[in-house]
Write a protein that holds these residues in place. Sequence first.
Motif, PDB file in Angstrom:
ATOM      1  N   GLY A   1       0.845  -1.191   0.000  1.00  0.00           N
ATOM      2  CA  GLY A   1       0.000   0.000   0.000  1.00  0.00           C
ATOM      3  C   GLY A   1       0.881   1.243   0.000  1.00  0.00           C
ATOM      4  O   GLY A   1       2.109   1.148  -0.125  1.00  0.00           O
ATOM      5  N   LYS A   2       0.257   2.397   0.154  1.00  0.00           N
ATOM      6  CA  LYS A   2       1.027   3.658   0.107  1.00  0.00           C
ATOM      7  C   LYS A   2       0.476   4.685   1.090  1.00  0.00           C
ATOM      8  O   LYS A   2      -0.671   4.583   1.544  1.00  0.00           O
ATOM      9  N   ILE A   3       1.319   5.637   1.425  1.00  0.00           N
ATOM     10  CA  ILE A   3       0.820   6.836   2.105  1.00  0.00           C
ATOM     11  C   ILE A   3       1.349   8.061   1.356  1.00  0.00           C
ATOM     12  O   ILE A   3       2.419   7.993   0.732  1.00  0.00           O
ATOM     13  N   ILE A   4       0.575   9.133   1.410  1.00  0.00           N
ATOM     14  CA  ILE A   4       1.049  10.395   0.833  1.00  0.00           C
ATOM     15  C   ILE A   4       1.628  11.209   1.986  1.00  0.00           C
ATOM     16  O   ILE A   4       0.949  11.448   2.994  1.00  0.00           O
ATOM     17  N   LEU A   5       2.899  11.585   1.856  1.00  0.00           N
ATOM     18  CA  LEU A   5       3.548  12.342   2.938  1.00  0.00           C
ATOM     19  C   LEU A   5       3.267  13.837   2.803  1.00  0.00           C
ATOM     20  O   LEU A   5       3.112  14.532   3.806  1.00  0.00           O
TER      21      LEU A   5
ATOM     22  N   GLY B   1       1.515  16.957  -0.127  1.00  0.00           N
ATOM     23  CA  GLY B   1       1.085  17.431  -1.455  1.00  0.00           C
ATOM     24  C   GLY B   1      -0.228  16.908  -2.005  1.00  0.00           C
ATOM     25  O   GLY B   1      -0.583  17.249  -3.139  1.00  0.00           O
ATOM     26  N   GLU B   2      -0.969  16.084  -1.236  1.00  0.00           N
ATOM     27  CA  GLU B   2      -2.262  15.618  -1.773  1.00  0.00           C
ATOM     28  C   GLU B   2      -3.148  16.816  -2.118  1.00  0.00           C
ATOM     29  O   GLU B   2      -3.026  17.881  -1.524  1.00  0.00           O
ATOM     30  N   HIS B   3      -4.023  16.637  -3.056  1.00  0.00           N
ATOM     31  CA  HIS B   3      -4.914  17.665  -3.622  1.00  0.00           C
ATOM     32  C   HIS B   3      -4.142  18.709  -4.434  1.00  0.00           C
ATOM     33  O   HIS B   3      -4.432  18.902  -5.605  1.00  0.00           O
ATOM     34  N   PHE B   4      -3.126  19.351  -3.830  1.00  0.00           N
ATOM     35  CA  PHE B   4      -2.407  20.392  -4.566  1.00  0.00           C
ATOM     36  C   PHE B   4      -1.714  19.785  -5.792  1.00  0.00           C
ATOM     37  O   PHE B   4      -1.490  20.468  -6.786  1.00  0.00           O
ATOM     38  N   VAL B   5      -1.390  18.488  -5.726  1.00  0.00           N
ATOM     39  CA  VAL B   5      -0.725  17.800  -6.839  1.00  0.00           C
ATOM     40  C   VAL B   5      -1.586  17.871  -8.104  1.00  0.00           C
ATOM     41  O   VAL B   5      -1.076  17.943  -9.226  1.00  0.00           O
ATOM     42  N   ILE B   6      -2.887  17.898  -7.927  1.00  0.00           N
ATOM     43  CA  ILE B   6      -3.804  17.952  -9.081  1.00  0.00           C
ATOM     44  C   ILE B   6      -3.640  19.277  -9.820  1.00  0.00           C
ATOM     45  O   ILE B   6      -3.892  19.377 -11.007  1.00  0.00           O
ATOM     46  N   TYR B   7      -3.169  20.303  -9.118  1.00  0.00           N
ATOM     47  CA  TYR B   7      -3.017  21.631  -9.711  1.00  0.00           C
ATOM     48  C   TYR B   7      -1.544  21.944  -9.987  1.00  0.00           C
ATOM     49  O   TYR B   7      -1.151  23.098 -10.058  1.00  0.00           O
TER      50      TYR B   7
ATOM     51  N   VAL C   1      -9.694   3.927   2.916  1.00  0.00           N
ATOM     52  CA  VAL C   1      -9.277   5.038   3.785  1.00  0.00           C
ATOM     53  C   VAL C   1      -7.968   5.671   3.302  1.00  0.00           C
ATOM     54  O   VAL C   1      -7.205   6.229   4.073  1.00  0.00           O
ATOM     55  N   GLY C   2      -7.713   5.560   1.983  1.00  0.00           N
ATOM     56  CA  GLY C   2      -6.587   6.293   1.403  1.00  0.00           C
ATOM     57  C   GLY C   2      -5.227   5.639   1.571  1.00  0.00           C
ATOM     58  O   GLY C   2      -4.205   6.302   1.444  1.00  0.00           O
ATOM     59  N   LEU C   3      -5.208   4.332   1.845  1.00  0.00           N
ATOM     60  CA  LEU C   3      -3.914   3.676   2.063  1.00  0.00           C
ATOM     61  C   LEU C   3      -3.485   2.840   0.847  1.00  0.00           C
ATOM     62  O   LEU C   3      -2.578   2.011   0.946  1.00  0.00           O
TER      63      LEU C   3
ATOM     64  N   VAL D   1     -15.258   6.692   6.347  1.00  0.00           N
ATOM     65  CA  VAL D   1     -14.897   6.267   4.983  1.00  0.00           C
ATOM     66  C   VAL D   1     -15.077   7.453   4.049  1.00  0.00           C
ATOM     67  O   VAL D   1     -16.086   8.142   4.097  1.00  0.00           O
ATOM     68  N   HIS D   2     -14.064   7.703   3.223  1.00  0.00           N
ATOM     69  CA  HIS D   2     -14.185   8.844   2.302  1.00  0.00           C
ATOM     70  C   HIS D   2     -14.289   8.344   0.868  1.00  0.00           C
ATOM     71  O   HIS D   2     -13.965   7.215   0.568  1.00  0.00           O
ATOM     72  N   ASN D   3     -14.760   9.248   0.004  1.00  0.00           N
ATOM     73  CA  ASN D   3     -14.762   8.934  -1.414  1.00  0.00           C
ATOM     74  C   ASN D   3     -13.860   9.964  -2.087  1.00  0.00           C
ATOM     75  O   ASN D   3     -14.187  11.155  -2.142  1.00  0.00           O
ATOM     76  N   THR D   4     -12.700   9.498  -2.559  1.00  0.00           N
ATOM     77  CA  THR D   4     -11.686  10.424  -3.083  1.00  0.00           C
ATOM     78  C   THR D   4     -12.276  11.348  -4.160  1.00  0.00           C
ATOM     79  O   THR D   4     -12.048  12.561  -4.136  1.00  0.00           O
ATOM     80  N   GLN D   5     -13.063  10.777  -5.075  1.00  0.00           N
ATOM     81  CA  GLN D   5     -13.582  11.596  -6.178  1.00  0.00           C
ATOM     82  C   GLN D   5     -14.473  12.731  -5.667  1.00  0.00           C
ATOM     83  O   GLN D   5     -14.413  13.847  -6.172  1.00  0.00           O
TER      84      GLN D   5
ATOM     85  N   THR E   1      -3.418  11.916   5.531  1.00  0.00           N
ATOM     86  CA  THR E   1      -2.760  11.317   4.373  1.00  0.00           C
ATOM     87  C   THR E   1      -3.843  10.951   3.375  1.00  0.00           C
ATOM     88  O   THR E   1      -4.827  10.317   3.726  1.00  0.00           O
ATOM     89  N   GLY E   2      -3.685  11.405   2.120  1.00  0.00           N
ATOM     90  CA  GLY E   2      -4.693  11.092   1.095  1.00  0.00           C
ATOM     91  C   GLY E   2      -5.754  12.169   1.009  1.00  0.00           C
ATOM     92  O   GLY E   2      -5.544  13.311   1.427  1.00  0.00           O
ATOM     93  N   ALA E   3      -6.905  11.774   0.499  1.00  0.00           N
ATOM     94  CA  ALA E   3      -7.919  12.770   0.130  1.00  0.00           C
ATOM     95  C   ALA E   3      -8.522  13.512   1.314  1.00  0.00           C
ATOM     96  O   ALA E   3      -9.000  14.632   1.164  1.00  0.00           O
ATOM     97  N   GLY E   4      -8.548  12.918   2.493  1.00  0.00           N
ATOM     98  CA  GLY E   4      -9.207  13.568   3.629  1.00  0.00           C
ATOM     99  C   GLY E   4     -10.710  13.335   3.569  1.00  0.00           C
ATOM    100  O   GLY E   4     -11.172  12.370   2.954  1.00  0.00           O
TER     101      GLY E   4
HETATM  102  O1  PMV Z   1      -7.517   9.013  -1.180  1.00  0.00           O
HETATM  103  P1  PMV Z   1      -6.189   8.751  -1.736  1.00  0.00           P
HETATM  104  O2  PMV Z   1      -5.170   8.358  -0.771  1.00  0.00           O
HETATM  105  O3  PMV Z   1      -6.223   7.874  -2.938  1.00  0.00           O
HETATM  106  O4  PMV Z   1      -5.571  10.162  -2.181  1.00  0.00           O
HETATM  107  C1  PMV Z   1      -5.925  10.878  -3.281  1.00  0.00           C
HETATM  108  C2  PMV Z   1      -4.932  11.985  -3.481  1.00  0.00           C
HETATM  109  C3  PMV Z   1      -5.512  13.168  -4.207  1.00  0.00           C
HETATM  110  O5  PMV Z   1      -4.471  14.104  -4.373  1.00  0.00           O
HETATM  111  C4  PMV Z   1      -6.599  13.817  -3.374  1.00  0.00           C
HETATM  112  C5  PMV Z   1      -6.103  12.783  -5.556  1.00  0.00           C
HETATM  113  C6  PMV Z   1      -5.083  12.409  -6.634  1.00  0.00           C
HETATM  114  O6  PMV Z   1      -5.497  11.750  -7.622  1.00  0.00           O
HETATM  115  O7  PMV Z   1      -3.907  12.765  -6.550  1.00  0.00           O
END
Ligand code: PMV
Length: 317
Positions: free
Chosen positions: A9-13, A15-21, A105-107, A189-193, A274-277
């Motif tokens: 699996g992975k974690i985002i350390l 830049g999540e969300h801002f990476v899209i921009y 859960v974003g892992l 539970v979140h939905n990233t989209q 970590t992840g979408a929040g």
């Molecule tokens: O929910 P996760 O861990 O898959 O994180 C998504 C990360 C975002 O930056 C919110 C979306 C993306 O595609 O990079």
Amino acid sequence: MKSIASAPGKIILFGEHFVIYGVKAVLCSTDKRITATSQFVDEKIIRIRSSFGEWNMNIDSLNNLENVQQKFMKPFFYIAKKTLMENSIKQGIEIVIESEIPPGVGLGSSSAACVAVAASVNGLFHKLSKDEVVKLAIQAERTIFEQNSGADASVSTFGGLVSYDLKEGFQPIPSRNDLSFIISNSAQVHNTQDVVKQVRKFKEKNEDLFNKLCNEETDIVNNAITSLKENNLNKLGSLMLKNHELLRQIGVSTEKIDLLVHEARKTAHGAKITGAGGGGCIIALVDNSNTKDTLDNLRKISDCFITKIDYSGLQYA
Ligand code: PMV
């Protein structure tokens, strides 16, 4: 014959969300894995078994994947279909998926499962290279999430600590830190989209503020990459807290998440979403001196476990 493969699996350390921009993100694979075991069966079906249940699909129905009722199973049937077609064979296959990663859960559990299944199913014929596996895993994930960046599948396949941005793609971060993180699960539970859409609306309403936050995030990420190379835990921790503050400002934190970060920072070097929040998990950076206290405290209010960076990525058994 059984063909076994596992992927992390992975974690985002950062830049999540801002990476899209266009901002750079930093992510790593973790030591929690998904294992897929494939073998031929006599019936003309693809059978997928996991702790969530069992799903069967007749080989002749694989051409109509739109009819798959449980959407989250579609990527695995897609992998089976492509593999059988490419090997010009109509043979039933059973795929057993075993996971150490909490789902949703974003892992990175979905991507790790796609990587492990792609490698394991193809291993019944011949072992694919990591480049081939990641390509197939991303295609499979896109059957249910078209805009998928491929970041999760790539870090799961190749392992390690990497930066990622839209322009330059992946760059390994040249350091072999033995960082430890506590992952604490908000159980929301979140939905990233959905969360990504919510942030887009925030950006559209607050263009100037959002640009300013993107610039701040760029500084945080650049400093974080330097701190990772220097293994400077205190600096990294304070950058994580700053990053969490920006994620709060764009509206992706929740009361529970803020509580977890608040409790974690009492003893850990730093903590953030970590992840979408919108729920999901936080990570807290720890070392030998503060792991126990942080774990004891967070366990009072959440499920949590320790993870380390995985440097091996996809592995065949
Ligand atoms: O929910 P996760 O861990 O898959 O994180 C998504 C990360 C975002 O930056 C919110 C979306 C993306 O595609 O990079």
